[in-house]
Design a protein around this motif. Structure first.
Motif, PDB file in Angstrom:
ATOM      1  N   TYR A  94       0.825  -1.211   0.000  1.00  0.00           N
ATOM      2  CA  TYR A  94       0.000   0.000   0.000  1.00  0.00           C
ATOM      3  C   TYR A  94       0.859   1.260   0.000  1.00  0.00           C
ATOM      4  O   TYR A  94       0.465   2.278  -0.567  1.00  0.00           O
ATOM      5  CB  TYR A  94      -0.953  -0.003   1.195  1.00  0.00           C
ATOM      6  N   GLY A 102       1.850   1.602  -3.611  1.00  0.00           N
ATOM      7  CA  GLY A 102       0.677   1.914  -4.419  1.00  0.00           C
ATOM      8  C   GLY A 102       0.163   3.324  -4.190  1.00  0.00           C
ATOM      9  O   GLY A 102      -0.142   4.056  -5.146  1.00  0.00           O
ATOM     10  N   THR A 122       0.236   6.371  -7.023  1.00  0.00           N
ATOM     11  CA  THR A 122      -1.019   6.934  -7.516  1.00  0.00           C
ATOM     12  C   THR A 122      -1.179   8.400  -7.132  1.00  0.00           C
ATOM     13  O   THR A 122      -2.142   9.040  -7.552  1.00  0.00           O
ATOM     14  CB  THR A 122      -2.213   6.138  -6.967  1.00  0.00           C
ATOM     15  N   ILE A 175      -2.573   1.499 -10.192  1.00  0.00           N
ATOM     16  CA  ILE A 175      -1.161   1.584  -9.805  1.00  0.00           C
ATOM     17  C   ILE A 175      -0.308   1.428 -11.062  1.00  0.00           C
ATOM     18  O   ILE A 175      -0.448   0.443 -11.797  1.00  0.00           O
ATOM     19  CB  ILE A 175      -0.806   0.491  -8.786  1.00  0.00           C
ATOM     20  N   ALA A 198       2.836  -4.844  -5.553  1.00  0.00           N
ATOM     21  CA  ALA A 198       1.920  -3.765  -5.940  1.00  0.00           C
ATOM     22  C   ALA A 198       2.137  -3.346  -7.388  1.00  0.00           C
ATOM     23  O   ALA A 198       1.181  -3.176  -8.152  1.00  0.00           O
ATOM     24  CB  ALA A 198       2.113  -2.568  -5.008  1.00  0.00           C
ATOM     25  N   TYR A 199       3.390  -3.190  -7.784  1.00  0.00           N
ATOM     26  CA  TYR A 199       3.672  -2.762  -9.151  1.00  0.00           C
ATOM     27  C   TYR A 199       3.416  -3.859 -10.166  1.00  0.00           C
ATOM     28  O   TYR A 199       3.055  -3.586 -11.315  1.00  0.00           O
ATOM     29  CB  TYR A 199       5.119  -2.277  -9.256  1.00  0.00           C
TER      30      TYR A 199
END
Length: 317
Positions: free
Chosen positions: A62, A65, A69, A134, A217-218
């Motif tokens: 998170y 991300g 963003t 993301i 995340a990526y």
């Protein structure tokens, strides 16, 4: 050391040998091995129990991300992921590490439940819908797009984690950690700063999990509370126990064995005629069965069992 070299060589070659359709599973396997490496350090060398390691995995994910963003360079988000996870673990660990044994295990589990509740209710994190949009990881204008690129990124992170763990264990601090796992009273009497070491290794294991979460995340491009269930933390513990806690290559062996098993169970549970809850129920049952079998027949895990067989093989020759 030889085992570590063999494992590193296998990891470097593996992305080229794994079929493209299975690269996604391989990436998740390597990310799990990174988290388990930190957990093995915490449980195997420092003797601390954690049932909430997925919470630090989520913190790292998170962090990366949310920063990405909000127009922060993705590479900075990846660098921030382990830092935020380590800071979070330090804040959490100050009160929690006063506990011992089962109390500490349940407290770390409660931490994950609280975090999941905050993520599902917080609009800043996308709420129950999750965090979407993301971007892909980019470094110096180069953007990671292909699965094989993320596979090598994950492998690089795992290799660095294993090497750092190896050097840490061989250092003076590592000897202090082993003494801590054997007896805190004896370690304190020998001059080991027990409280500081416990907190430091807790933060380090969280940082490792945060790094894996940032890559996750990526790669996935989407995060939600359901991405980090309690079952994931249990899975990490099972991987550590099966591979062999307190070993360098055990996390890789355990992550490989459990990931392959989970894929087999998922394929079996999603066959026509099987109920929707079949994969989850089967996973819980197999995790429980594995733990019982390992405790009974391989109490120290696969890697230590293999190490014990080598001298016998030499004698037999």
């Amino acid at each position: 050391m030889k085992a570590l070299i063999v494992v590193v060589a296998a990891l470097v070659v593996a992305p080229l040998l794994v079929p493209e359709k299975h690269l996604a599973v391989f990436i998740l396997l390597v990310l799990a091995a990174i988290v388990v490496a930190g957990l093995s350090l915490l449980m195997g060398y420092a003797g601390q129990v954690s049932l909430g390691q997925a919470s630090f995995y989520a913190m790292g994910a998170y962090t990366a991300g949310l920063l990405s963003t909000n127009d922060v360079a993705p590479v900075l988000g990846l660098l921030a992921a382990p830092v935020v996870a380590a800071v979070g673990a330090t804040i959490i660990g100050l009160p929690l590490l006063r506990l011992r044994g089962h109390a500490l295990a349940f407290a770390t589990l409660a931490t994950q439940l609280i975090l999941l509740s905050l993520l599902s209710k917080g609009d800043w994190a996308g709420g129950a819908i999750g965090l979407q949009g993301i971007p892909r990881l980019s470094v110096g204008g180069y953007e990671f797009r292909e699965d094989i690129e993320y596979a090598y990124l994950a492998v690089a992170a795992l290799v660095v984690t294993l090497v750092v763990t190896r050097h840490l264990i061989d250092s003076r601090a590592g000897r202090g950690l082993r003494a801590l796992a054997t007896s805190e009273t004896a370690a304190a009497a020998s001059g080991v700063p027990v409280g500081r070491y416990r907190l430091a290794v807790f933060a380090l294991s969280a940082a490792v999990a945060g790094l894996a979460g940032g890559i996750y995340a990526y790669y996935i491009g989407y995060l939600g509370p359901a991405s980090f269930p309690v079952l994931l933390s249990i899975e990490f513990v099972v991987m550590a126990v099966v591979g062999g806690m307190g070993t360098i290559v055990g996390p890789v062996v355990g992550a490989t064995a459990i990931t392959v098993l989970v894929q087999v169970l998922t394929n079996l549970g999603t066959r026509p005629g099987m109920p929707e809850y079949a994969p989850s129920v089967m996973s819980y049952a197999v995790y429980a069965l594995l733990l019982v079998l390992v405790v009974l027949f391989l109490p120290r895990g696969i890697v230590p069992a293999i190490d014990r067989l080598r001298p016998r093989a030499k004698v037999a020759q």
